[in-house]
Design a protein around this motif. Structure first.
Motif, PDB file in Angstrom:
ATOM      1  N   CYS A 172       0.995  -1.147  -0.179  1.00  0.00           N
ATOM      2  CA  CYS A 172       0.340   0.106  -0.361  1.00  0.00           C
ATOM      3  C   CYS A 172       1.000   1.542  -0.032  1.00  0.00           C
ATOM      4  O   CYS A 172       1.208   1.466   0.717  1.00  0.00           O
ATOM      5  N   GLU A 173       0.352   1.583  -0.861  1.00  0.00           N
ATOM      6  CA  GLU A 173       1.478   3.280  -0.939  1.00  0.00           C
ATOM      7  C   GLU A 173       1.404   4.288   0.276  1.00  0.00           C
ATOM      8  O   GLU A 173       0.275   4.558   0.451  1.00  0.00           O
ATOM      9  N   GLY A 174       2.295   4.909   0.654  1.00  0.00           N
ATOM     10  CA  GLY A 174       1.867   6.137   1.945  1.00  0.00           C
ATOM     11  C   GLY A 174       1.994   4.679   3.563  1.00  0.00           C
ATOM     12  O   GLY A 174       1.585   5.389   4.649  1.00  0.00           O
ATOM     13  N   PHE A 175       2.046   3.600   3.512  1.00  0.00           N
ATOM     14  CA  PHE A 175       1.796   2.806   4.311  1.00  0.00           C
ATOM     15  C   PHE A 175       2.841   1.767   5.255  1.00  0.00           C
ATOM     16  O   PHE A 175       4.051   1.587   4.169  1.00  0.00           O
ATOM     17  N   GLY A 176       3.080   1.960   6.592  1.00  0.00           N
ATOM     18  CA  GLY A 176       4.437   0.833   7.289  1.00  0.00           C
ATOM     19  C   GLY A 176       5.969   1.977   6.360  1.00  0.00           C
ATOM     20  O   GLY A 176       6.630   1.360   7.258  1.00  0.00           O
ATOM     21  N   LEU A 177       5.384   3.465   6.459  1.00  0.00           N
ATOM     22  CA  LEU A 177       6.416   4.287   6.471  1.00  0.00           C
ATOM     23  C   LEU A 177       7.115   4.763   7.604  1.00  0.00           C
ATOM     24  O   LEU A 177       6.263   6.417   7.951  1.00  0.00           O
ATOM     25  N   GLY A 178       7.876   3.990   8.835  1.00  0.00           N
ATOM     26  CA  GLY A 178       7.843   4.688   9.611  1.00  0.00           C
ATOM     27  C   GLY A 178       6.908   4.779  10.421  1.00  0.00           C
ATOM     28  O   GLY A 178       7.092   5.653  12.311  1.00  0.00           O
ATOM     29  N   GLU A 179       5.804   4.168  10.150  1.00  0.00           N
ATOM     30  CA  GLU A 179       4.419   4.643  11.232  1.00  0.00           C
ATOM     31  C   GLU A 179       4.222   2.924  11.280  1.00  0.00           C
ATOM     32  O   GLU A 179       4.337   1.899  10.457  1.00  0.00           O
ATOM     33  N   GLY A 180       3.795   2.577  12.812  1.00  0.00           N
ATOM     34  CA  GLY A 180       3.781   1.178  12.998  1.00  0.00           C
ATOM     35  C   GLY A 180       1.862   0.977  12.920  1.00  0.00           C
ATOM     36  O   GLY A 180       1.228   1.434  12.809  1.00  0.00           O
ATOM     37  N   TRP A 181       1.965  -0.348  13.405  1.00  0.00           N
ATOM     38  CA  TRP A 181       0.800  -0.844  13.338  1.00  0.00           C
ATOM     39  C   TRP A 181       0.055  -0.046  14.809  1.00  0.00           C
ATOM     40  O   TRP A 181      -1.362  -0.288  14.666  1.00  0.00           O
TER      41      TRP A 181
END
Length: 194
Positions: A172-181
């Motif tokens: 997914c574009e823009g997810f998981g970039l430095g952001e955890g679940w």
């Protein structure tokens, strides 16, 4: 007959938590319908490729960005399917953890454990004859057993969500970039959106 979907929270009662398999069955079914098939579910969101006759003579390999799903598509899927299932599982585990911390006046084995403890205190042991005979392993109260199961299931939940979020980040574009679940679910629970 109504179908109990994995994202729906079951009737949370102490009996649900203390039942030997009810909690594990709910968690297992929820994971099997949302987390295990995450790759297939995300693939289903991908629009089918269009036929381009010009690529027959000059084949090009698809780039990674061509396989990424748009952020809006993923956000809709996450907020309508994945996060509600995670929320339902969290609610069940939180409720059962609170049941495990509460006193249990209806424990059917309470009397048996008390009698066993009294017998153990009265027993005379000569550890010179048998050094292992002095050991006493009382049966765990069902609240302690429930607390242990909840801890184990929370650990499993962390692993499953980490794996699922890794797939989401890769697709997914823009997810998981430095952001955890944890951050993504926290934002969804707070604002109702991603």
């Amino acid at each position: 007959m109504s179908q109990n979907l994995p994202s729906q929270i079951p009737a949370l009662t102490p009996q649900f938590c203390f039942h030997p398999t009810a909690l594990q069955t709910f968690l297992r079914l929820s994971r099997a319908t949302t987390d295990d098939p995450i790759t297939s579910n995300l693939n289903a969101l991908q629009p089918p490729p269009t036929f381009d006759s010009t690529t027959l003579h000059n084949p090009t390999h698809p780039t990674r960005s061509s396989h990424l799903l748009p952020r809006s598509t993923c956000a809709t899927y996450l907020s309508s399917t994945l996060f509600p299932a995670w929320h339902a599982r969290s609610m069940a585990l939180t409720y059962c953890a609170s049941v495990a911390k509460s006193p249990d006046p209806n424990d059917p084995e309470l009397l048996a454990r008390q009698v066993e403890g009294m017998r153990e205190r009265e027993r005379v042991v000569d550890e010179r004859l048998d050094p292992y005979s002095g050991r006493f392993f009382p049966k765990e109260a069902r609240t302690e057993e429930l607390a242990r199961r909840v801890r184990e299931e929370r650990a499993v939940e962390g692993v499953v969500r980490g794996r699922t979020w890794g797939v989401v980040g890769a697709r997914c574009e823009g997810f998981g970039l430095g952001e955890g679940w944890e951050d993504a679910v926290g934002g969804w629970e707070k604002d109702g959106k991603i």
